[in-house]
Structure formats: C-alpha cells, structure tokens
Design a protein around this motif. Structure first.
Motif, short mmCIF file in Angstrom:
data_model
loop_
_atom_site.label_atom_id
_atom_site.label_comp_id
_atom_site.label_asym_id
_atom_site.label_seq_id
_atom_site.Cartn_x
_atom_site.Cartn_y
_atom_site.Cartn_z
N SER A 10 3.76 -6.00 4.82
CA SER A 10 2.43 -5.50 5.17
C SER A 10 2.30 -5.24 6.67
CB SER A 10 1.36 -6.51 4.75
OG SER A 10 1.53 -7.72 5.47
N GLY A 11 3.22 -5.83 7.45
CA GLY A 11 3.10 -5.71 8.90
C GLY A 11 2.04 -6.64 9.48
N TYR A 39 3.41 -14.66 -3.88
CA TYR A 39 2.44 -13.58 -3.72
C TYR A 39 2.92 -12.34 -4.46
CZ TYR A 39 0.64 -16.65 -0.15
OH TYR A 39 0.11 -17.74 0.49
N GLY A 40 1.96 -11.52 -4.91
CA GLY A 40 2.30 -10.34 -5.70
C GLY A 40 1.88 -9.05 -5.04
N ASP A 41 2.05 -7.93 -5.78
CA ASP A 41 1.69 -6.62 -5.25
C ASP A 41 0.20 -6.50 -4.97
OD1 ASP A 41 4.29 -5.80 -5.25
OD2 ASP A 41 4.18 -4.77 -7.19
N GLY A 42 -0.60 -7.26 -5.72
CA GLY A 42 -2.05 -7.26 -5.49
C GLY A 42 -2.38 -7.77 -4.10
N HIS A 43 -1.65 -8.81 -3.68
CA HIS A 43 -1.85 -9.34 -2.33
C HIS A 43 -1.47 -8.31 -1.27
CE1 HIS A 43 -1.64 -13.19 -4.58
NE2 HIS A 43 -2.50 -13.58 -3.67
N LEU A 44 -0.36 -7.63 -1.54
CA LEU A 44 0.12 -6.63 -0.58
C LEU A 44 -0.90 -5.50 -0.43
CD1 LEU A 44 2.47 -5.81 1.22
CD2 LEU A 44 3.51 -4.67 -0.75
N ALA A 45 -1.41 -5.02 -1.58
CA ALA A 45 -2.38 -3.93 -1.55
C ALA A 45 -3.65 -4.36 -0.80
CB ALA A 45 -2.73 -3.49 -2.97
N ARG A 46 -4.09 -5.59 -1.08
CA ARG A 46 -5.29 -6.09 -0.43
C ARG A 46 -5.11 -6.19 1.09
NH1 ARG A 46 -10.47 -7.52 -2.46
NH2 ARG A 46 -11.31 -9.25 -1.30
N LEU A 47 -3.95 -6.68 1.51
CA LEU A 47 -3.66 -6.80 2.94
C LEU A 47 -3.66 -5.44 3.61
CD1 LEU A 47 -0.82 -9.38 3.61
CD2 LEU A 47 -3.15 -9.37 4.52
N ARG A 48 -3.15 -4.44 2.90
CA ARG A 48 -3.12 -3.09 3.48
C ARG A 48 -4.53 -2.54 3.68
NH1 ARG A 48 2.16 -0.85 0.14
NH2 ARG A 48 3.65 -1.44 1.74
N VAL A 49 -5.42 -2.85 2.73
CA VAL A 49 -6.82 -2.42 2.87
C VAL A 49 -7.43 -3.09 4.10
CG1 VAL A 49 -9.12 -2.51 1.85
CG2 VAL A 49 -7.14 -2.00 0.41
N ILE A 50 -7.23 -4.41 4.20
CA ILE A 50 -7.80 -5.15 5.33
C ILE A 50 -7.24 -4.63 6.66
CG2 ILE A 50 -8.03 -7.43 6.43
CD1 ILE A 50 -7.86 -8.67 3.62
N ALA A 51 -5.91 -4.41 6.69
CA ALA A 51 -5.28 -3.96 7.93
C ALA A 51 -5.77 -2.56 8.32
CB ALA A 51 -3.76 -3.96 7.78
N LEU B 124 -1.79 12.15 15.89
CA LEU B 124 -1.47 12.51 14.51
C LEU B 124 -0.42 11.56 13.94
CD1 LEU B 124 -1.78 14.41 12.08
CD2 LEU B 124 -0.01 15.87 13.08
N ASP B 125 0.57 11.24 14.74
CA ASP B 125 1.63 10.35 14.27
C ASP B 125 1.06 8.98 13.89
OD1 ASP B 125 4.68 10.57 14.09
OD2 ASP B 125 4.42 8.57 14.95
N GLU B 126 0.19 8.47 14.74
CA GLU B 126 -0.43 7.17 14.46
C GLU B 126 -1.28 7.24 13.18
OE1 GLU B 126 -0.66 4.43 17.10
OE2 GLU B 126 -2.79 3.82 16.97
N ALA B 127 -2.02 8.33 13.04
CA ALA B 127 -2.88 8.48 11.86
C ALA B 127 -2.03 8.57 10.59
CB ALA B 127 -3.75 9.73 12.02
N LEU B 128 -0.89 9.26 10.68
CA LEU B 128 -0.02 9.40 9.50
C LEU B 128 0.67 8.07 9.16
CD1 LEU B 128 1.51 12.93 10.21
CD2 LEU B 128 -0.21 12.35 8.48
N ARG B 129 1.02 7.30 10.20
CA ARG B 129 1.61 5.99 9.93
C ARG B 129 0.61 5.06 9.24
NH1 ARG B 129 3.33 2.95 14.23
NH2 ARG B 129 2.20 4.27 15.69
N ALA B 130 -0.66 5.19 9.61
CA ALA B 130 -1.70 4.39 8.97
C ALA B 130 -1.84 4.75 7.49
CB ALA B 130 -3.03 4.55 9.70
N LEU B 131 -1.79 6.06 7.19
CA LEU B 131 -1.84 6.51 5.79
C LEU B 131 -0.70 5.89 5.00
CD1 LEU B 131 -2.49 10.37 5.77
CD2 LEU B 131 -4.14 8.53 5.36
#
Lengths: 203, 203
Positions: A10-11, A39-51, B124-131
C-alpha cells in the motif's frame, strides 16, 4: 498477508497502518497467533482509499472518516450518499449563505438540475465570484465552454457505475472525483503549452 | 481614487493594501499632498491579481511575488514566461526526479508536445501515480476522455491571447489558469449530480 507486506503493497508505513486500526478507520486483521494477524485484499483496498484521500488530496482526518462512514453505511438514496461523499472533498467553502445567485444563474444557463444543498453549488458560486472580482469573463459562452466539456466527461465517467453495488459505487465516485481532478487540470495546462508552442512555430 | 476607495473596490483591507505597498508588490500611489496619495485603475487591477492568487487560490506570498515578477518583466520568450508563471501555481509537486514515465507515456498517447521542464509534466505524473495506487483506470481511452476535453477547452481559452501585449497575456494566462479551474471542477460535480438524478428518475 502480514502487516509488513500490507505496508509495502500500500505504500503506507506500518506505524500509520496501526494508527488507522486504533482509530477504527481500518478493520483489525484476523489473529492467527498471539503475535501475528493476517490481512486481506479488503484491507489493502481500504488503505488505498485512505491514502488517496489523506495523502494525495490532503483531506483532514475528520473528512476522511466522513467519507469512510458513507462508504460503510450508504443510505438508500444513492444520489444523496454520493452527494454527501463528494461534499466531503475540497474545496471547502463557507456554506452559511442560503442563496447562490451567480451559481444559480449559471446552472440555469447550462440547463442543469439544481439542488441548493449540494456543495458544488456553493463551490461554483465562490468560483464565479472570484472570476468577477478578478475581472475575468463569465459570460454564457464562457460557461458553456466548461459546462459542455464537463457534461461530456461526466457522462463517460458515470458509465461504469451502472450495476455496481452502492458501497462500491460510492468508493468509485469519491476516488474518481478526487483523483481524476488533478489529471484533468495537468492535461489542461499541457494542452495550453502544446497549443502555444504550435502557434509560435507557425509564425 | 483614495486608498479607502481602492480598498472598497478591491475588497482588500486598507492595512493589507499598505502591506503590499511596503513589500513592493503594489506601486505607491501618486502623492497629491503631504498626507494623501492618489491611486489609479492600474493599482486596482494589480490588487485583484494579488487577491486572486493569495486569497482565492491560497498561494504563499513567495509564489505571488514570483508571478508578479514574471508579469512585470516577461522574457522575450512568451512560452517560457507563461510556463514559468503557470508553474508557480499549485499543486506543488517534488520535481527532483528527471524522468516522468507515466506522464511521458500519457503525453505520447495524446500526441501532445513534451517539455520535461514544464511543471505540468511532473503534476501529471504524480496524478497518474495516485490513480495507479488507488487502482483507478488510466487506460488510453480514459486518458483521451480528459485529454480531448481539455484540448478543446484550452483552444477556446487561448483565443483571446492573440494580439495581447505580453504582460497582459501573462496576467490573463495566470489568472485564467488559476480561476477557471475551480469553475470547471464545480461544473463537473454538478454534471455528475445532474446525470445521476436524471438516471434515477428514468428508472
């Protein structure tokens, strides 16, 4: 996966992952021993939303919580849930006024549905007042330039929503609103640059 | 006009006007007596530029100075001056990397001119990395959705530049980039809302 792998994929640093768990923003992992949780993929997806919301768009923690609450318990009224979720995103404008004369005139000009409680109405009004103060045009032709382009973009963006369950639709709408904005703005600047360079070369 | 009228017409408090004068961001008025100075439309226009950048878009004072310096002494190379002026606007991204793989691929896909020194490439690069991190699509079709819309918008925005003197062109480009952005983003959200409401009604 272990918390270390969750962090890596997740970084998000391990200490921050633990913070989100303590704050109730991320569910605990499943305990597989006295010292390890899985931890599962659900945790990963949630972390990405928060990040995406907190790091990329710089939302304050309270606003991130607000969005997560809407994802976790969307109301029966999709338009309302989506409206509230998107309303948690910046720019934050004072909504103490109850009329938005410039926004209302612009919305009428563009033939859009008008709901005064939707934050974007206040955001548009503030943006139009800034144009006026700076002496920039907000004529019907100028409004249509942006309105028509955004309507076309919005229609394409909404297409994948059809058939998504509501919680997934809210996540997609919030992340999409937040994360495609900087892409679009960077491309606008690049298009300016491209056209100016082409124009200079033609002379 | 007196400083009180300048303050009233610009919406900038008298104390702030005096601060900008002390800081060299706004020229002094013409002294007409020992205690009174006279201000003109040039002062008003300048104050509006400063207010738009600092109050509306929240630029730090150092960035506002940077833009003013470019307006006051534009280089002979319009594209460079405009690029630097627009580069002083947010979002501020770390430009310590010298390659922008995602942005370069996207720019090639869209057939735009590529100048690695222009800040929008890093943005743009930063925005694409976020996506990518959030698991949102950045397929060629998605990129073209935004790229085509922005190219059309940009072409219409640049039309008034033809024939403007360079200092006026820089002011227009900077203010236009900064102040039409929130208009466009609010209209995108309103278009989503409009389409969702229409869609719900149709069912």
């Amino acid at each position: 996966m272990k918390i270390s792998e969750l962090s890596e994929r997740s970084g998000v640093p391990v200490a921050t992952v633990k913070f989100y768990i303590r704050e109730g923003m991320l569910p605990r992992g499943e305990a597989v021993s006295a010292t390890r949780a899985e931890y599962g993929d659900g945790h990963l997806a949630r972390l990405r939303v928060i990040a995406a919301l907190s790091d990329v768009r710089g939302l304050p923690l309270a606003r991130v919580r607000e969005v997560l609450a809407l994802i976790d318990a969307p109301s029966d009224e999709p338009v309302e849930t989506l409206g509230r979720a998107v309303g948690a995103l910046p720019p934050y404008v004072a909504s103490d006024r109850d009329d938005y004369p410039l926004a209302r005139a612009a919305i009428a000009e563009l033939g859009l549905t008008y709901d005064p409680d939707f934050t974007a109405v206040a955001q548009l009004d503030e943006a139009l007042r800034a144009l006026e103060a700076a002496g920039l045009d907000a004529t019907p032709a100028v409004l249509r330039r942006y309105g028509d382009a955004m309507r076309q973009v919005a229609a394409e963006e909404l297409a994948p929503l059809a058939g998504m369950p509501l919680d997934q639709a809210v996540t997609y709408a919030v992340l999409g609103t937040a994360l495609y904005e900087p892409v679009m703005l960077a491309l606008r600047r690049l298009a300016h640059h491209h056209l100016l360079v082409a124009d200079t070369r033609d002379r």
